[in-house]
Write an enzyme that holds these catalytic residues in place. Sequence first.
Site, PDB file in Angstrom:
ATOM      1  N   THR A   1      18.289 -29.727  49.567  1.00 53.23           N
ATOM      2  CA  THR A   1      18.682 -29.935  50.892  1.00 53.23           C
ATOM      3  C   THR A   1      17.692 -29.322  51.845  1.00 53.23           C
ATOM      4  O   THR A   1      17.205 -28.133  51.813  1.00 53.23           O
ATOM      5  CB  THR A   1      20.082 -29.272  51.110  1.00 53.23           C
TER       6      THR A   1
ATOM      7  N   GLY B   1      21.411 -21.748  47.434  1.00 50.65           N
ATOM      8  CA  GLY B   1      21.995 -20.699  46.630  1.00 50.65           C
ATOM      9  C   GLY B   1      21.139 -20.011  45.893  1.00 50.65           C
ATOM     10  O   GLY B   1      19.952 -20.457  45.109  1.00 50.65           O
TER      11      GLY B   1
ATOM     12  N   SER C   1      22.286 -35.430  52.429  1.00 47.50           N
ATOM     13  CA  SER C   1      22.634 -36.411  51.546  1.00 47.50           C
ATOM     14  C   SER C   1      21.255 -37.848  51.369  1.00 47.50           C
ATOM     15  O   SER C   1      21.349 -38.098  50.228  1.00 47.50           O
ATOM     16  CB  SER C   1      23.912 -37.345  52.130  1.00 47.50           C
TER      17      SER C   1
ATOM     18  N   GLU D   1      26.577 -31.319  46.750  1.00 45.19           N
ATOM     19  CA  GLU D   1      26.454 -32.172  45.591  1.00 45.19           C
ATOM     20  C   GLU D   1      26.802 -33.584  46.003  1.00 45.19           C
ATOM     21  O   GLU D   1      27.195 -34.551  45.213  1.00 45.19           O
ATOM     22  CB  GLU D   1      27.378 -31.688  44.389  1.00 45.19           C
TER      23      GLU D   1
ATOM     24  N   ASP E   1      27.983 -35.372  50.249  1.00 47.72           N
ATOM     25  CA  ASP E   1      29.095 -35.572  51.062  1.00 47.72           C
ATOM     26  C   ASP E   1      30.136 -36.469  50.656  1.00 47.72           C
ATOM     27  O   ASP E   1      29.548 -37.496  50.291  1.00 47.72           O
ATOM     28  CB  ASP E   1      28.653 -36.076  52.413  1.00 47.72           C
TER      29      ASP E   1
ATOM     30  N   ARG F   1      61.961 -17.627  46.462  1.00 44.68           N
ATOM     31  CA  ARG F   1      62.333 -17.438  47.741  1.00 44.68           C
ATOM     32  C   ARG F   1      63.579 -18.255  47.843  1.00 44.68           C
ATOM     33  O   ARG F   1      63.700 -19.502  47.451  1.00 44.68           O
ATOM     34  CB  ARG F   1      61.260 -17.753  48.485  1.00 44.68           C
TER      35      ARG F   1
ATOM     36  N   THR G   1      31.375 -31.066  50.613  1.00 41.44           N
ATOM     37  CA  THR G   1      30.340 -31.264  50.906  1.00 41.44           C
ATOM     38  C   THR G   1      29.056 -31.289  50.225  1.00 41.44           C
ATOM     39  O   THR G   1      28.092 -32.076  50.251  1.00 41.44           O
ATOM     40  CB  THR G   1      29.811 -30.345  52.153  1.00 41.44           C
TER      41      THR G   1
ATOM     42  N   GLY H   1      55.245 -17.315  56.072  1.00 44.33           N
ATOM     43  CA  GLY H   1      54.442 -16.097  56.391  1.00 44.33           C
ATOM     44  C   GLY H   1      53.741 -15.408  55.337  1.00 44.33           C
ATOM     45  O   GLY H   1      52.601 -15.014  55.546  1.00 44.33           O
TER      46      GLY H   1
END
Length: 691
Positions: free
Chosen positions: A183, A222, A189, A474, A476, A364, A472, A451
Amino acid sequence: MEMKILSDSDDRVVRRIRMLTLHLRGADQSSTDMAEEGPRNLAPVPCARANRVSVITSELSSYMRGNHRDVQERIFQFFESRPDLQTPVSISMEDHRELCMRQITAIVRDCGIRPFRHLFDDPDKYFAIMEAVGAIDMSIGVKMGVQFSLWGGSVANLGTKKHKDKYFEGIDNLDYPGCFAMTELFHGSNVQGIQTTATFDPNTDEFVINTPNDGAIKWWIGNAAKHGKFATVFAKLILPSLSTESNVTADMGVHAFIVPIRDMDTHETFPGVEIQDCGHKIGLNGVDNGALRFSLVRIPRDNLLNRFGDVSRDGKYTSDLPSINKRFAAVLGELVGGRVALAYSSMSVLKVSVTIAVRYSLLRQQFGPPEKPEISILDYQSHQQKLMPMLASTYAFHFATNYMVQQYAEMKKSHDEFLIGDVHALSAGLKAYVTSYTAKSLSVCRESCGGHGYAAVNRFGSLRNDHDIFQTFEGDNTVLLQQVAGDLLKQYQKKFKGGTFSATWNYLKDSMGSYLSQPNPVTSRWEGEEHLRDPKFQLNAFRYRTSRLLQTVAVRLNKHSKTLGNFGAWNRCLNHLLTLAESHIETIILERFIEAIKNCPDRSTSVVLKLVCDLFALDRIWNDIGTYRNVDYVAPNKAKAIHKLTEYLCFEVRGVAKELIDAFDLPDLATRAPIGLRSQAYTSYTQLVGF
C-alpha cells in the site's frame, strides 16, 4: 363464504395472541398451548418444537471445532500459565507493541508452535492457530499474519527455491521479522497504480528501489515502525534499453522485491531507507505500522521474487505469462491467503462478541409481569430479534469459512486453475460480507448489554476498534464485492458461449433458465411452515434473487455502455452490482450451512443446526422481502407468514441459546469480559472495581 373468511381471520388472531403469550409465560407451557392450537398453527415442525429440541453441547461442539482443537487448547493453556503475557485492559501504545512482539516470540520459541510451517503443510491448522491467538488479543493475530502470511507468504509463494532456502527458516523462527510493503499513500486497492520503481542497473547487477514522490511512500506497513528487518516491496519493474544508444525504458508491471530495511545486528536503518511511525490508531495498537520511503536503495538482482517473471544478468526479461495483466493476476492470486485469514478471523470475533452479549442477556433480568419475578432480557422479543439472527449468522459463517479454508488448502495442493479462480472469488466475497456484518454486529452487541457494554473491561470497545480495519485491509470491501460481481458477469457470458462453470457458480447453470421464468402463482402463495422451512424453498429463493439481479444488471450495463462507455456504465450500476455480489455470497453461505447439516452424523445436533439454519435463511429473505414482493415471487400472505415464522424461530433459538454459545467452546481467557464469563459474572465484575 363470508363466514369462512371471518373464521379464518378470527383463528389467525387467536393464534397470534397465543404465540405472544408464550413469550411472556416462557417455554415451560409451550407443549400444552401448541397442542390446543391445532393443525393450522404456525408452531414449528416436530423436530424443532421448543420443548423437544435437545442440545448435547459436547456433540455440537465436537462437530463445530474440527480437527485442530488440540493446538488451540495448547495455546490457551500456555497463556493461562503466563499472566505476564496477557494483555491488560489499559496499556500504552509503546508497551502494547513490545508486549505483542514478546507474545509472538513466546508462542514460537517457548510454546514451540511454528505457524509458518503449517501455512503450507496444513493450512487448516494454521488458521486454527490464528483463531486462538486472535481471541487472546487481535493484535497478536494481525502481527503474526504480517510475519507469516504476508511477509513469509510473499517470499514462499512469489519467490523460487533460492529464496525459500535463504529465508524460510529465519522467517519461521522469527530471526527475520519482516513487512509487506504494498500500500502507498496515494494507492491502496489499485495496486497496478503504485508508483514505487525498481530499475535494473546492468552495470552493477542490481535493482534500484526508489520512491519518486510523496504519494508513493509505502503507508500503513505492519512491522515497519519498530521490529521489521526486511520488507517485500511491490514496485514497477523498469528495464533500461539494451541499446547503448537509447535511453528508452520498459515498464514490465508490478513485481515484488526483498529489501533489507534494518541491520540484523544493530537494528539501525539502512542508508536510503527512511522509516516513520504511523502513530496511534483507532485499534490494533500492538501492531507497529510505519511508512517507508526509499531513496535509490540498491539490492541484488537475486532479491527479485521471480516466480512469475525474471531478469537475466544482461537485463533480458522472461516470463511464462504473456502479459502484464496476467502476471499481475498471478501475483495477487498467490496472496489470497490474507483474505481467507481475515474472513475466518472476523467470524471468530463475531463468536466472541455474540458469546458475551448472549450470556449477559441471559443473566440480566429486567421488569416482568405484575407480582412476578423479573425476567431475562433475552425473553423480550425485541432482544431476541437483535441477537438470535446474529447467533444464527455466526453458525452460518462458521461453516462457510471452514469450507473456504478447505478449498484454500486443496488449491495449494492441486494448483487447479478452476479452483484458484474459485477460491479467489470466494475469499473476496466472504471477506467483504463477513467483516461488514461483524462490524455492524459489534455495535448491536454493545447496545444490547446496556451501560455495562460500555465498560472497557467488557471488551466491546476494543473488539470493535481492533476489528474495524478488517473492512479495509487486504482489499476494501466495496472493491472486493465489485470483483465478485465482475466474476459473476464473466460466468453469465460463459452461459451463452457454452463454457464451463466453476464450482462456486455452479448453481447458475440451472438458475439462469428455471429461476428467471415467471414466478409460479401457486407456490408464491404457499405459506405452510413445512414449505417455508424446506431447504429447497430457501435455496431457490436465494438463487432466484441472485439470478434476477445478475440478468437485470447485465441488461443495464449493456444499455448504459452505449452512451457512457464501460467505466461510466459500471459506475451507473455500481449499487446494483454490490447488491448482486452480496446476494451471491449469501447463497453460498446458505448452501454450505445446509451441506453441513446433511453431513452431521449426530441426529440431535443436526436437528438444532436445522433450526438455526432456518432462522438464518428466513431472516435474510424477510430482510429483503421488498425484492421478492416486487417480482411477485412472494405473495403478501406468504410474506406475512415468513415474518411470523422468523419471529417464532427467534423465540425457539432463544430456548437453546446458552447451549449454542457454549458449543463455541471459548474459554474464559478468550472471552475475558466479566459479563460474558460462564459463571460468577457479577462477582468477577464487582471484584474488578474493588468490591
